[in-house]
Design an enzyme around this catalytic site. Sequence first.
Site, PDB file in Angstrom:
ATOM      1  N   ARG A  26     -60.913 -46.374  40.822  1.00 41.68           N
ATOM      2  CA  ARG A  26     -60.782 -46.077  42.260  1.00 41.68           C
ATOM      3  C   ARG A  26     -61.871 -46.774  43.063  1.00 41.68           C
ATOM      4  NH1 ARG A  26     -58.326 -42.384  39.300  1.00 41.68           N
ATOM      5  NH2 ARG A  26     -56.666 -41.050  40.132  1.00 41.68           N
ATOM      6  N   GLY A  93     -52.327 -47.505  32.673  1.00 36.33           N
ATOM      7  CA  GLY A  93     -51.429 -46.691  33.495  1.00 36.33           C
ATOM      8  C   GLY A  93     -52.000 -46.498  34.889  1.00 36.33           C
ATOM      9  N   SER A 166     -49.601 -34.937  37.731  1.00 33.48           N
ATOM     10  CA  SER A 166     -50.129 -36.282  37.507  1.00 33.48           C
ATOM     11  C   SER A 166     -50.964 -36.761  38.681  1.00 33.48           C
ATOM     12  CB  SER A 166     -48.976 -37.271  37.272  1.00 33.48           C
ATOM     13  OG  SER A 166     -49.445 -38.597  37.407  1.00 33.48           O
ATOM     14  N   ASP A 313     -56.807 -35.819  28.673  1.00 34.73           N
ATOM     15  CA  ASP A 313     -57.298 -36.971  27.908  1.00 34.73           C
ATOM     16  C   ASP A 313     -58.196 -36.559  26.743  1.00 34.73           C
ATOM     17  OD1 ASP A 313     -55.941 -38.649  29.603  1.00 34.73           O
ATOM     18  OD2 ASP A 313     -57.668 -39.089  30.867  1.00 34.73           O
ATOM     19  N   LYS A 340     -48.526 -40.957  27.132  1.00 42.96           N
ATOM     20  CA  LYS A 340     -49.808 -41.648  27.300  1.00 42.96           C
ATOM     21  C   LYS A 340     -49.753 -43.020  26.604  1.00 42.96           C
ATOM     22  CE  LYS A 340     -51.575 -38.446  29.791  1.00 42.96           C
ATOM     23  NZ  LYS A 340     -51.787 -38.693  31.219  1.00 42.96           N
ATOM     24  N   ARG A 344     -49.042 -39.246  21.974  1.00 41.83           N
ATOM     25  CA  ARG A 344     -50.243 -38.705  21.316  1.00 41.83           C
ATOM     26  C   ARG A 344     -49.947 -37.479  20.459  1.00 41.83           C
ATOM     27  NH1 ARG A 344     -54.655 -39.975  26.100  1.00 41.83           N
ATOM     28  NH2 ARG A 344     -54.915 -42.158  25.494  1.00 41.83           N
ATOM     29  N   ARG A 386     -57.880 -43.579  22.412  1.00 41.62           N
ATOM     30  CA  ARG A 386     -58.350 -42.206  22.174  1.00 41.62           C
ATOM     31  C   ARG A 386     -57.955 -41.695  20.778  1.00 41.62           C
ATOM     32  NH1 ARG A 386     -60.886 -41.505  26.865  1.00 41.62           N
ATOM     33  NH2 ARG A 386     -59.773 -42.056  28.766  1.00 41.62           N
TER      34      ARG A 386
END
Length: 426
Positions: A26, A93, A166, A313, A340, A344, A386
Amino acid sequence: MIYKSERINRVKGVLNLPGDKSISHRSVMFAAMAEGESLVKNCLRSEDLISTMNCFRSLGCDIDSSDETIKIVGKGLSGFTKPAKPLDCGNSGTTSRLITGVLAAQNFETTLIGDKSLSMRPMLRVVNPLKEMGALISTTESGTLPLTIYPVDNLKAIEYTLPVASAQVKSAILLSGLHLNERSCVIENERTRNHTEKMLGLDVEEYEGYRKIYSSVDNYPEPNNYLVPSDISSASFFIVLTLLLPDSELQIKNVSLNPTRTGLIKLLKQMGASIETLNHNESSGEEYGDLLVKSSKLKNVEIDPAIIANIIDEIPILSVAGLFADGPFAIKGAGELRHKESDRINALCENYKLLGVSVSEFNDGFCLDGKVSNQEHLLDSYGDHRIAMTFGILGALFDESTQINNFECLSISNPDFLNQLKSIAH
Ligand code: S3P
């Protein structure tokens, strides 16, 4: 690269981790949108961030990332220029979803592409609300990348209730709304990370069980000096390792403590973890501070589905804490994990099965019972950073080495993971 884990007996020391991934994305985007020069300190430099920086370079921004502080000369409300070729969002993403909101309001056509994993992830969740705003966007038949965004001159503000929890969808709509005189409004029933609204200073109305977030051209970003706190999601791997090893103590400096991101800490504390927060501070509306983590005896607790968006996450590494805690570990209401960088739920379940753990897989979660009894098999990272780091940490808890394929994918979020691990291992 196949990673072969080495046993770590205990953890001691102080860790400085790279900038938070969500806040870094961001910061770069808002700096690129603002007209004039912005600085971004402690920005994450991982493959995902390189994707975001390169996309905005292709839109005409001057981004100098050669020094420690990144210097960005942004283009202002109508200054972006048509890229010469499709914008490549790589594995990210966040890049693809957020930039779609910005591009929907430009007066030129752009195509977005991504790697194999990103090209399988759902984009209609952002495309549909942007179409309600009047945007013209095409996707593949299955609603995935490549995506082409065409110029329109009649974009309009909307009120939109998020059908999925989201932050990326919320942000895409709000970023598109920054180009309009009328206020757009996003309603969220589940609390998702709020970096976009905090960093842009958006109006937020809190109601019982939901909140309304507004954006309009009045909130369009101005040049700024951003200081990115360290990434709590990257910290979570080292937090769990410290908790599970005996006689261990770790300080992690300047970690993002935004309350929409600290669910893992709250949950681990309920499980019996010793985690203290010290030196609370704030920059650009974002809270941060140091974490002091000590070895702890953990027991599993029931996980409230309302906390899932807050720990989304961190669930992979949470499952390692759960595996070593007393009692079975169960998580439900986490169907979003299937969308993801990999599926996952399946990636975790398949690897735990290879390790001999007793696993039940559900549509929206999984349950683990029993212990690791077999480390012979090569584990699959599924090309997901991850998942790779989760089993890298698990491997450090055993004498016998665990092997994980395609381990280099960790550079999506934390290229320095192995050096950080080495620096605290004793
Ligand atoms: C992110 C939001 C979350 C998270 C992702 C980063 C963001 O995704 O999983 O890693 O920066 O907004 P969703 O919006 O798909 O939940």
